[in-house]
Design an enzyme around this catalytic site. Sequence first.
Site, mmCIF file in Angstrom:
data_model
loop_
_atom_site.group_PDB
_atom_site.id
_atom_site.type_symbol
_atom_site.label_atom_id
_atom_site.label_comp_id
_atom_site.label_asym_id
_atom_site.label_seq_id
_atom_site.Cartn_x
_atom_site.Cartn_y
_atom_site.Cartn_z
ATOM 1 N N GLU A 365 0.865 -1.195 0.000
ATOM 2 C CA GLU A 365 0.000 0.000 0.000
ATOM 3 C C GLU A 365 0.887 1.225 0.000
ATOM 4 O O GLU A 365 1.914 1.255 0.681
ATOM 5 C CB GLU A 365 -0.882 0.101 1.257
ATOM 6 C CG GLU A 365 -2.108 -0.747 1.247
ATOM 7 C CD GLU A 365 -2.979 -0.569 2.505
ATOM 8 O OE1 GLU A 365 -3.038 0.554 3.061
ATOM 9 O OE2 GLU A 365 -3.594 -1.569 2.911
HETATM 10 C C1 FCB Z 1 -4.249 1.978 5.706
HETATM 11 C C2 FCB Z 1 -5.241 0.817 5.726
HETATM 12 C C3 FCB Z 1 -6.271 0.889 4.660
HETATM 13 C C4 FCB Z 1 -6.705 2.293 4.310
HETATM 14 C C5 FCB Z 1 -5.512 3.212 4.178
HETATM 15 C C6 FCB Z 1 -5.878 4.617 3.820
HETATM 16 O O1 FCB Z 1 -3.748 2.176 6.988
HETATM 17 O O2 FCB Z 1 -4.585 -0.410 5.543
HETATM 18 O O3 FCB Z 1 -7.339 0.078 5.054
HETATM 19 O O4 FCB Z 1 -7.656 2.784 5.187
HETATM 20 O O5 FCB Z 1 -4.790 3.200 5.363
#
Ligand code: FCB
Length: 464
Positions: A365
Amino acid sequence: MQYTFPENFWWGTAASGPQTEGVFEGDNKGDSIWDYWYKESPELFFNQVGPEKTSVFYEKFQEDIQLMKETGHTTFRTSIQWSRLIPNGTGEVNQTAVNFYNEVIDELIANDIEPFINLYHFDMPMKMQEKGGWESRETVEAYVAFAKVCFELFGDRVKKWFTHNEPIVPVEGGYLYQFHYPAIVDMKKAVQVAFHEILASAKAINVYHEMNLGGEIGIILNLTPSYPRDENNPEDVKAAKAADAFFNRSFLDTAVKGEFPSDLVEILSEIDVLPIIEEGDLETIKENTVDLLGVNYYQPRRIKAKESTTKLAEGPMPDDFFDNYEMPGRKMNPYRGWEIYEKGVYDILKNLRENYGNIKCYISENGMGVEGEERYVNDQGIIEDDYRIEFVQDHLKYVHQAIQEGSNVRGYHMWTCMDNWSWTNAYKNRYGLIAVDLDNNHKRTIKKSGRWFNELAKNNGFEA
Ligand code: FCB
């Protein structure tokens, strides 16, 4: 300069079940803590938007997967909601959910998008929370049984599994800083919760490996490099190291090395909050480390030695060991209130290379949340989110550099595909490559970044 990534680099986005699926008549889903908390206290959620509708992936997944194709995805991560598959947390499996997840997985594969499946994304079934949630040993066993059901049902096609997403967050949110249910402040419970998550992960890894399904299993951690205010001030350095132990190494060392960091154990023992550990637990953790590590990176931590005397709570808190430092001149995302520090991702990858055996990893992410994106809509109705393109590109340059230096990075997932529901922030900040119009039948429109992402994936890199 041309930034080209290694062959077969994974390009895609990440999302989660509770943030996208919604709840529908006849789906037989049980409540998770989010469904429950929203019903109980809707005022805690931005504009009182709850998890029941989200971006309706449950209904629109076929359309969404076509949009993933259009935006160049070769992989996509989502999660299986425990409370959808096993509504009571243990026992009966919900066949409607099995059908749904089978269809999603098959549709992804039919479109050459490899499914990455996570088993826990902050979504404790309420029935398990009533028994203590992660505070209770019973939940560990129930979770492992749920994981096994998932491997049995979907493991023939899913070859990338994750035990948790950001396991530190339910600890922080639920037991320290009150942004997840049960929203209490209790460091001793927080440590027990963390320990149970770590143990549950190791046990699920063990089950997966014993099943010999030919895939890989890992964990997804949000790593926040902790930078001391002044590297030459030993007190600042010590404080930064404590923050790193609490928020990073707690899960990183146990997942990758199967060991608890000794400085963390010392601190926890000093303040008398060590967890209850049963015979054999430490061996289980030692023997079942991850095959693959997901790295979520949004922001670093800036830390200084404890100066303030105000205590956040009556009992012990991590914050008794450091103060956050508002470094002058740091670049901020004005909407989200998070610092943007692109080099942080490089520092994480370098650390993994040098201190964690260069564990196979990927960026699971990274992304930019922006409030009020409607103001960037052009006359064709497309959101021109150049800031997001710049954000991703600037981080990718550092990922590229780390790879050049030998880091074992296999892919990049942006958060996220469709704008989705972000817990108590609901739809406040939008993160997607694709806009979702909540007032117009959840209509999807690809943003400028979505077109750009398609080029990025097709070219396996970019020029800048
Ligand atoms: C992270 C989470 C995800 C989302 C993003 C913005 O911490 O894993 O679920 O909310 O932030």
